[in-house]
Write a protein that holds these residues in place. Structure first.
Motif, short mmCIF file in Angstrom:
data_model
loop_
_atom_site.label_atom_id
_atom_site.label_comp_id
_atom_site.label_asym_id
_atom_site.label_seq_id
_atom_site.Cartn_x
_atom_site.Cartn_y
_atom_site.Cartn_z
N GLU A 276 5.48 0.85 -2.91
CA GLU A 276 4.04 0.68 -2.76
C GLU A 276 3.33 2.02 -2.99
O GLU A 276 3.77 3.06 -2.53
N TYR B 75 5.69 -0.33 1.59
CA TYR B 75 6.74 -1.26 1.19
C TYR B 75 7.58 -0.69 0.06
O TYR B 75 7.07 -0.06 -0.87
N GLY C 201 5.63 3.71 6.22
CA GLY C 201 4.57 2.72 6.29
C GLY C 201 4.26 2.00 4.98
O GLY C 201 3.35 1.19 4.91
N GLU D 124 13.92 -5.76 1.10
CA GLU D 124 12.61 -5.20 1.43
C GLU D 124 12.75 -4.26 2.62
O GLU D 124 13.50 -4.55 3.55
N GLU D 125 12.06 -3.15 2.55
CA GLU D 125 12.03 -2.22 3.68
C GLU D 125 10.68 -1.51 3.67
O GLU D 125 9.92 -1.62 2.72
N LYS D 126 10.41 -0.80 4.73
CA LYS D 126 9.21 0.03 4.81
C LYS D 126 9.66 1.47 4.96
O LYS D 126 10.54 1.78 5.76
N THR D 127 9.03 2.33 4.16
CA THR D 127 9.31 3.76 4.20
C THR D 127 7.99 4.48 4.39
O THR D 127 7.09 4.33 3.55
#
Length: 98
Positions: free
Chosen positions: A91, A26, A24, A19-22
């Protein structure tokens, strides 16, 4: 590591989870097995392309779309076979939500 996820309410048991945020949003990458018996249902589900994603162990829910997708070359039309699916979901941006 999360061990399960739901796509549109369908339970999928995971072999791996990242899991990461790119920007803002997911981005979740998973690896899971698909049996010959599950193949039709999972393939039909994935054709929709965009899903309600739930990762219970991370208390994470979002609307996501397929970013990357691949499968092993296993012939899942043959009984008792197991294929490996790799799926990355991104996301959907808040401005793109209906």
């Amino acid at each position: 590591m999360a061990k399960k996820m739901f796509l549109n309410g369908t339970l999928i048991y995971l072999r791996s989870y990242q899991e990461e945020k790119t920007n803002g949003l997911y981005k979740v990458s998973v690896d899971f097995n698909v049996t010959s018996e599950e193949y039709h249902d999972i393939s039909t589900l994935l054709y929709s392309g965009t899903f309600d994603v739930e990762i219970p162990e991370r208390d994470l829910t979002f609307r996501g779309t397929i970013y990357e997708y691949s499968t092993s070359l296993t012939n899942l039309y043959v009984k008792d076979q197991v294929g490996q699916y790799k799926l990355t979901l991104m996301e959907v941006g808040h401005e793109a939500k209906g």
